[in-house]
Scaffold this active site. Sequence first.
Site, PDB file in Angstrom:
ATOM      1  N   CYS A 192       0.810  -1.236   0.000  1.00 56.35           N
ATOM      2  CA  CYS A 192       0.000   0.000   0.000  1.00 56.35           C
ATOM      3  C   CYS A 192       0.834   1.272   0.000  1.00 56.35           C
ATOM      4  CB  CYS A 192      -0.949  -0.002   1.196  1.00 56.35           C
ATOM      5  SG  CYS A 192      -0.226  -0.633   2.713  1.00 56.35           S
ATOM      6  N   HIS A 233      -2.969   5.964   4.867  1.00 57.84           N
ATOM      7  CA  HIS A 233      -1.528   6.143   5.060  1.00 57.84           C
ATOM      8  C   HIS A 233      -1.128   7.525   4.527  1.00 57.84           C
ATOM      9  CE1 HIS A 233      -1.270   2.066   6.239  1.00 57.84           C
ATOM     10  NE2 HIS A 233      -0.539   1.548   5.277  1.00 57.84           N
TER      11      HIS A 233
END
Length: 342
Positions: free
Chosen positions: A131, A243
């Site tokens: 990710c 994130h």
Amino acid sequence: MSYRVAVVGATGAVGREILKTLAERDFPVREVVALASSRSVGAEVSFGEKSVLKVRSLESFDFKGTDLALFSPGAAISAVHAPRAAAAGCLVIDNTSRFRMEHDVPLVVPEVNPQALKRLGKRGIIANPNCSTIQMVVALKPLHDIARIRRVVVSTYQSVSGAGKEGMDELFNQTRAIYVNDATVPEQFTKTIAFNVIPHIDVFQDDGETKEEWKMAVETRKILDPDIAVIATCVRVPVFVGHAEAVHVEFEAPISVEQATEALRDAPGLQLVDKREDGGYVTPIDAAGEDAVYVSRLRRDATVPHGLAFWCVSDNLRKGAALNAVQIAELAVAQGLLEGRR
Ligand code: 11C
């Protein structure tokens, strides 16, 4: 044409998001099968607004007749069952780190290197990157096209959902426990994550780098350009979803903030939100549940000859995992890669 699709690791945070994304994007399914380890057999997971699927056992599932399998059960389980699915003629898109760096496994971010799918060999496995790599390369690609990137220094601020549902539960329970003065013992993370930050994601390697940091470097090189140097510091923060990354980029040639702004404005999968005022930037809470990779705080880095710095945020469960995997599947359909495998 419609397909029989298996979602492996269907009860996990990413598996559930894959089911949701397949339904939202109207992926052409004839049948969807939800698979997980034997302890989850019989559990129910949603597929779209109306359907509920009963989870079946991965161990005993015969992949013959399944066109596509989206795997996110953990690297050790993918290692055993992804090749078994591919051998049965099923195209595998694997979200774990298990196969990413193998030369005959394309590692794909559709906005960045869709051409890599052409290298899909007999192996029948495509890898979905980590990710934190995905969101960074979506932002780097339009800049690399202008002025070739030489070096990237990145610090990440990674949410607990990167460690799955258990990671989210630990943040919730620790936060609650601290408020009510209960004792807490870290289990999923190495130190207390509530009201703290931890500079450690994935296992340590011999040189002192963590595997998460290593993945960001080697995956960026495989996806974007083998000559780019990357140094990452990956940090877990007490955020549930999304994130964030502070990215510093050194280029081979001059690139102005105006040129970069223009390139990022037109870039696929990316939204530039950069008002240079209070609140004129994107945070993980803003990005959660959204598809885009967001770039904010774009500015010159005058500490190197040709430098830029920016802030980059994305939903790690969506673009960082499920959405990217489903986009790869859509590309595979468009390129006819699901046809004639059996
Ligand atoms: C995290 N990036 O935030 C990790 C999760 O290699 O696919 C994904 C690990 C991987 O903890």
